[in-house]
Design a protein around this motif. Structure first.
Motif, PDB file in Angstrom:
ATOM      1  N   LEU A 108      -9.295  62.855 101.892  1.00 18.36           N
ATOM      2  CA  LEU A 108      -9.770  62.773 100.548  1.00 18.36           C
ATOM      3  C   LEU A 108      -9.756  61.359  99.823  1.00 18.36           C
ATOM      4  O   LEU A 108     -10.625  61.210  98.776  1.00 18.36           O
ATOM      5  CB  LEU A 108      -9.246  63.792  99.467  1.00 18.36           C
ATOM      6  N   GLU A 109      -8.923  60.320 100.237  1.00 21.39           N
ATOM      7  CA  GLU A 109      -8.817  59.320  99.102  1.00 21.39           C
ATOM      8  C   GLU A 109     -10.136  58.291  99.201  1.00 21.39           C
ATOM      9  O   GLU A 109     -10.335  57.847  98.394  1.00 21.39           O
ATOM     10  CB  GLU A 109      -7.600  58.496  99.799  1.00 21.39           C
ATOM     11  N   PRO A 110     -10.753  58.179 100.543  1.00 15.36           N
ATOM     12  CA  PRO A 110     -11.993  57.148 100.629  1.00 15.36           C
ATOM     13  C   PRO A 110     -13.030  57.807  99.495  1.00 15.36           C
ATOM     14  O   PRO A 110     -13.553  57.009  98.764  1.00 15.36           O
ATOM     15  CB  PRO A 110     -12.446  57.535 101.836  1.00 15.36           C
ATOM     16  N   GLN A 111     -13.252  58.953  99.390  1.00 11.83           N
ATOM     17  CA  GLN A 111     -14.233  59.479  98.216  1.00 11.83           C
ATOM     18  C   GLN A 111     -13.607  59.257  96.884  1.00 11.83           C
ATOM     19  O   GLN A 111     -14.407  58.922  96.096  1.00 11.83           O
ATOM     20  CB  GLN A 111     -14.419  60.961  98.539  1.00 11.83           C
ATOM     21  N   LEU A 112     -12.268  59.399  96.840  1.00 19.07           N
ATOM     22  CA  LEU A 112     -11.807  59.228  95.423  1.00 19.07           C
ATOM     23  C   LEU A 112     -12.061  57.873  95.056  1.00 19.07           C
ATOM     24  O   LEU A 112     -12.323  57.356  93.741  1.00 19.07           O
ATOM     25  CB  LEU A 112     -10.197  59.431  95.441  1.00 19.07           C
ATOM     26  N   LYS A 113     -11.823  56.906  96.151  1.00 23.77           N
ATOM     27  CA  LYS A 113     -11.992  55.415  95.701  1.00 23.77           C
ATOM     28  C   LYS A 113     -13.608  55.051  95.247  1.00 23.77           C
ATOM     29  O   LYS A 113     -13.843  54.357  94.305  1.00 23.77           O
ATOM     30  CB  LYS A 113     -11.506  54.460  96.826  1.00 23.77           C
ATOM     31  N   GLU A 114     -14.423  55.818  96.066  1.00 21.57           N
ATOM     32  CA  GLU A 114     -15.874  55.545  95.846  1.00 21.57           C
ATOM     33  C   GLU A 114     -16.127  55.966  94.297  1.00 21.57           C
ATOM     34  O   GLU A 114     -17.191  55.476  93.751  1.00 21.57           O
ATOM     35  CB  GLU A 114     -16.753  56.512  96.737  1.00 21.57           C
ATOM     36  N   LEU A 115     -15.759  56.976  94.011  1.00 25.16           N
ATOM     37  CA  LEU A 115     -16.132  57.870  92.691  1.00 25.16           C
ATOM     38  C   LEU A 115     -15.462  57.216  91.481  1.00 25.16           C
ATOM     39  O   LEU A 115     -15.395  57.478  90.565  1.00 25.16           O
ATOM     40  CB  LEU A 115     -15.856  59.281  92.862  1.00 25.16           C
ATOM     41  N   GLY A 116     -14.548  56.212  91.789  1.00 22.65           N
ATOM     42  CA  GLY A 116     -13.779  55.565  90.903  1.00 22.65           C
ATOM     43  C   GLY A 116     -12.608  56.399  90.336  1.00 22.65           C
ATOM     44  O   GLY A 116     -12.031  56.259  89.030  1.00 22.65           O
ATOM     45  N   LEU A 117     -11.899  57.215  91.238  1.00 23.53           N
ATOM     46  CA  LEU A 117     -11.041  58.307  90.823  1.00 23.53           C
ATOM     47  C   LEU A 117      -9.761  57.718  91.411  1.00 23.53           C
ATOM     48  O   LEU A 117      -8.662  58.802  91.432  1.00 23.53           O
ATOM     49  CB  LEU A 117     -11.148  59.669  91.128  1.00 23.53           C
ATOM     50  N   TRP A 118      -9.574  56.777  91.863  1.00 20.36           N
ATOM     51  CA  TRP A 118      -8.321  56.389  92.470  1.00 20.36           C
ATOM     52  C   TRP A 118      -6.954  56.598  91.904  1.00 20.36           C
ATOM     53  O   TRP A 118      -5.773  56.923  92.432  1.00 20.36           O
ATOM     54  CB  TRP A 118      -8.178  54.858  93.238  1.00 20.36           C
TER      55      TRP A 118
END
Length: 388
Positions: free
Chosen positions: A285-295
């Protein structure tokens, strides 16, 4: 003060004779007479009874999930007393509509010197009225749900030699761990297991810290470890060890707020994996969180291998509850404060499909959330069946 009161209450309520140890802990039988427990009598309790204390705004012990909780009320640094919560619990059984997770009710306020008597009488109500014939429904929450909150408060009032006062207002900000202050450092323990792995050498690091640390170690309600009482003369050494073993990695907010039960292969109740799986799922899940600015978004995520709810998943903003081998119910909608139950978003999702199910959800959250709105609050507003 609150910690000392919790410790003293635990001491007062624990079994006083050696019989409990003989029965449950395989101790050598040393007494065979007719002596009974002064509080528990000959039969102990129908089921376990959990008590928690917290000092707002912290709620890492999830006070709404316990049989009995005391929320400290203070004014200008002085402890006034405690708001009392009763009847919470997490576990339930699939196919049994008579079992369910439940939030504790706020039932009143008591002064510090009244805590022991309140706890004793609530415990005795549980002992005398909770069912002993069905393990699945033998917790205090089912007694309160079945007989009603008014019955419970009236029964408690008849037993107490003093009246409870009206509950005082309090505010909880998070059921995550408290922010670090000078002299205290919290270390995230993924899965709650201190071990050496490819990711971190936790066991070795903590052994080095323990060899020089002059204070205490505390395990938090979120499976993390607090190094407390760090003195000026060891602070730099401990900081060096923390850096040497990368004990404060730049993890995502999702990973920082993750918690899982042990599940397979350790728990006989487990239907599927939990502790071993959750880190791998977060990896996905983390790569998408980073993409979306949700890291850095603080999202509480919990997983259990069965519906018993040992990691308190029904209070989490996002949770996975084992439904069968390799399948999970996805829950959403708990709050970061730990004061709201979530809802089932999808049932029996194969583990290989969980990341695909969540990708559009995270994308919507990033695009639709209001300023400062957390994932749990957004999912209640946008995805709860009653909101659609």
């Amino acid at each position: 003060t609150v910690f000392n009161q919790a410790r003293e209450l635990s001491r007062k309520l624990e079994p006083q004779t050696h019989a409990y140890h003989e029965i449950w802990l395989d101790a050598k039988r040393i007494y065979s007479g007719a002596e009974e427990e002064p509080l528990y009598g000959p039969g102990y309790l129908p089921r376990k009874f959990k008590i928690a204390f917290t000092l707002p705004p912290e709620n890492d012990v999830d006070v709404y999930a316990q049989d009995l909780s005391f929320v400290a009320i203070e004014k200008e640094g002085k402890l006034l007393g405690y708001d009392i919560l009763a009847g919470g619990g997490m576990g339930y059984a699939y196919g049994n509509p008579g079992s369910f997770p439940r939030l504790a009710d706020i039932i009143g306020f008591c002064f510090p010197e009244q805590v022991e008597e309140v706890a004793r009488q609530v415990l005795l109500i549980h002992k005398e009225f909770s069912t002993r014939c069905n393990r699945k429904t033998s917790r205090l929450r089912y007694t309160i749900a079945g007989k009603g909150l008014d019955w419970f408060t009236n029964e408690l009032a008849t037993r107490l030699p003093f009246p409870l006062q009206a509950a005082r207002p309090f505010s909880l900000s998070t059921n995550g761990d408290a922010a670090d202050v000078p002299g205290r450092q919290t270390i995230e323990i993924e899965g709650g297991r201190i071990q050496n792995s490819n990711r971190q050498q936790l066991k070795t690091a903590f052994h080095e810290i323990a060899s020089i640390h002059q204070g205490d170690f505390f395990i938090t309600g979120n499976q993390n470890l607090v190094i407390d009482g760090i003195t000026p003369d060891t602070a730099e050494q401990i900081k060096s060890i923390i850096g040497k073993y990368n004990l404060l990695p730049n993890d995502s907010g999702l990973r920082r707020n993750s918690s899982a039960c042990t599940s397979l292969p350790f728990c006989p109740q487990a239907l599927t994996d939990s502790e071993r799986l959750l880190p791998k799922l977060v990896d996905e899940l983390e790569p998408q969180l980073k993409e979306l600015g949700l890291w850095d978004e603080e999202i509480s995520i919990r997983m259990t291998g069965c519906p018993n709810g040992c990691s308190r998943p029904y209070l989490a903003e996002l949770a996975f509850v084992g439904r069968g081998p390799g399948k999970y119910n996805i829950w959403m909608g708990g709050s970061r404060r730990g004061d709201r139950l979530g809802f089932i978003y999808q049932e029996s999702v194969p583990v290989k499909e969980i990341a695909d199910v969540l990708r559009p959800v995270f994308a919507r959250f990033a695009a639709e959330r209001n300023q400062g709105e957390g994932f749990g609050d957004w999912s209640i507003r946008a995805l709860h069946p009653q909101s659609l």
